[in-house]
Write an enzyme that holds these catalytic residues in place. Sequence first.
Site, PDB file in Angstrom:
ATOM      1  N   ASP A   1      64.697  12.176  47.912  1.00  0.00           N
ATOM      2  CA  ASP A   1      64.705  11.436  46.648  1.00  0.00           C
ATOM      3  C   ASP A   1      66.096  11.107  46.114  1.00  0.00           C
ATOM      4  O   ASP A   1      66.233  10.416  45.097  1.00  0.00           O
ATOM      5  CB  ASP A   1      63.927  12.209  45.576  1.00  0.00           C
ATOM      6  CG  ASP A   1      64.364  13.668  45.455  1.00  0.00           C
ATOM      7  OD1 ASP A   1      65.581  13.942  45.535  1.00  0.00           O
ATOM      8  OD2 ASP A   1      63.484  14.534  45.275  1.00  0.00           O
TER       9      ASP A   1
ATOM     10  N   HIS B   1      66.311  15.517  55.938  1.00  0.00           N
ATOM     11  CA  HIS B   1      65.123  14.743  56.330  1.00  0.00           C
ATOM     12  C   HIS B   1      65.252  13.266  56.002  1.00  0.00           C
ATOM     13  O   HIS B   1      64.254  12.544  55.965  1.00  0.00           O
ATOM     14  CB  HIS B   1      63.871  15.321  55.667  1.00  0.00           C
ATOM     15  CG  HIS B   1      63.502  16.677  56.175  1.00  0.00           C
ATOM     16  ND1 HIS B   1      62.827  17.605  55.415  1.00  0.00           N
ATOM     17  CD2 HIS B   1      63.728  17.279  57.380  1.00  0.00           C
ATOM     18  CE1 HIS B   1      62.646  18.711  56.117  1.00  0.00           C
ATOM     19  NE2 HIS B   1      63.190  18.533  57.314  1.00  0.00           N
TER      20      HIS B   1
ATOM     21  N   CYS C   1      64.977  -1.784  60.441  1.00  0.00           N
ATOM     22  CA  CYS C   1      64.058  -2.537  61.287  1.00  0.00           C
ATOM     23  C   CYS C   1      64.118  -1.932  62.680  1.00  0.00           C
ATOM     24  O   CYS C   1      65.184  -1.931  63.317  1.00  0.00           O
ATOM     25  CB  CYS C   1      64.442  -4.011  61.318  1.00  0.00           C
ATOM     26  SG  CYS C   1      63.420  -4.983  62.458  1.00  0.00           S
TER      27      CYS C   1
ATOM     28  N   CYS D   1      61.486  -7.370  57.744  1.00  0.00           N
ATOM     29  CA  CYS D   1      62.863  -7.711  58.094  1.00  0.00           C
ATOM     30  C   CYS D   1      63.078  -9.213  57.904  1.00  0.00           C
ATOM     31  O   CYS D   1      62.264 -10.028  58.360  1.00  0.00           O
ATOM     32  CB  CYS D   1      63.126  -7.310  59.548  1.00  0.00           C
ATOM     33  SG  CYS D   1      64.756  -7.792  60.175  1.00  0.00           S
TER      34      CYS D   1
ATOM     35  N   CYS E   1      63.785 -10.727  61.724  1.00  0.00           N
ATOM     36  CA  CYS E   1      62.777 -10.846  62.784  1.00  0.00           C
ATOM     37  C   CYS E   1      61.346 -10.662  62.295  1.00  0.00           C
ATOM     38  O   CYS E   1      60.405 -10.727  63.090  1.00  0.00           O
ATOM     39  CB  CYS E   1      63.078  -9.858  63.906  1.00  0.00           C
ATOM     40  SG  CYS E   1      62.756  -8.133  63.463  1.00  0.00           S
TER      41      CYS E   1
ATOM     42  N   GLY F   1      63.913  26.404  45.702  1.00  0.00           N
ATOM     43  CA  GLY F   1      62.760  25.518  45.721  1.00  0.00           C
ATOM     44  C   GLY F   1      62.170  25.200  47.069  1.00  0.00           C
ATOM     45  O   GLY F   1      61.551  24.153  47.245  1.00  0.00           O
ATOM     46  N   THR F   2      62.339  26.079  48.038  1.00  0.00           N
ATOM     47  CA  THR F   2      61.754  25.837  49.355  1.00  0.00           C
ATOM     48  C   THR F   2      61.021  27.076  49.847  1.00  0.00           C
ATOM     49  O   THR F   2      61.485  28.200  49.656  1.00  0.00           O
ATOM     50  CB  THR F   2      62.817  25.416  50.390  1.00  0.00           C
ATOM     51  OG1 THR F   2      62.208  25.315  51.680  1.00  0.00           O
ATOM     52  CG2 THR F   2      63.981  26.396  50.448  1.00  0.00           C
TER      53      THR F   2
ATOM     54  N   ASN G   1      63.257  30.737  43.256  1.00  0.00           N
ATOM     55  CA  ASN G   1      61.944  30.202  43.604  1.00  0.00           C
ATOM     56  C   ASN G   1      60.887  30.761  42.664  1.00  0.00           C
ATOM     57  O   ASN G   1      61.010  31.891  42.185  1.00  0.00           O
ATOM     58  CB  ASN G   1      61.571  30.593  45.043  1.00  0.00           C
ATOM     59  CG  ASN G   1      60.943  29.460  45.810  1.00  0.00           C
ATOM     60  OD1 ASN G   1      60.352  28.555  45.227  1.00  0.00           O
ATOM     61  ND2 ASN G   1      61.056  29.509  47.129  1.00  0.00           N
TER      62      ASN G   1
END
Length: 243
Positions: free
Chosen positions: A104, A119, A127, A148, A151, A188-189, A214
């Site tokens: 984000d 990630h 594309c 795109c 193309c 937070g994981t 956490n």
Amino acid sequence: MTEDLFDKAAALLRRSRNGLALTGAGVSTESGIPDFRGKNGLWSRYDPFEYGTLGAFMANPEKVWHMLAGLLEAVDAEPNTGHKALAVLEQQGLLSGLITQNIDSLHQRGGSRNVVEFHGSLETFSCLACGAGYNLAFVKESPLPPHCSSCSAILKPDIVFFDERIPEPVFIRTEQMLASADLLLVAGTSCQIQPAARIPFIVHSRGGTIIEINREPALGHIAAVTLQGNFSTVMEELTRRLV
């Protein structure tokens, strides 16, 4: 959670020579972005193996974009006080960088500078047919799914799907940061998604200190300090002790 735990965590951060942070979905839930695996998260509405793989995208990008359209709402969220507190710790030299599993970009918008997006990010799109790149502004101004302009192929966000490898440059930069890390602030994981889940154990195995923030701690067996609670609340108090 006692006052002594905050003092202990603050002392560890002050003594650290090269502290890093690792963050997951729990740091953004207070910005209004549901945890993908939570009760109201994305995967409660879409099967991740049907919508969240590169294979699914290649087979039917229009279908996958029904899910991706919901992801785009995340970029309209605002960083919370916890994001901003992490940026303050970096500015004060108490953290040298941050590795996030989130897509984000709220850490950057909250003021953090040295950020690895493990990630990927929803800020850019590619594309797969011709290799052209596009920014979020282009996609937000385009009918969905975005095509795109060179193309006409359907664009893919530069995020890592479940069956994709972490890009090699991201792995290299992450390892470079971890090589000298003597402290990792994990926030937070649940540390369940590989290969990011290995990061705390890598730091710990090399003699580094783990501090966990956490609501539902997951690293109690290796964490030197566990601060249980909401990310923003804990970060505000921890920063108050440090700055």
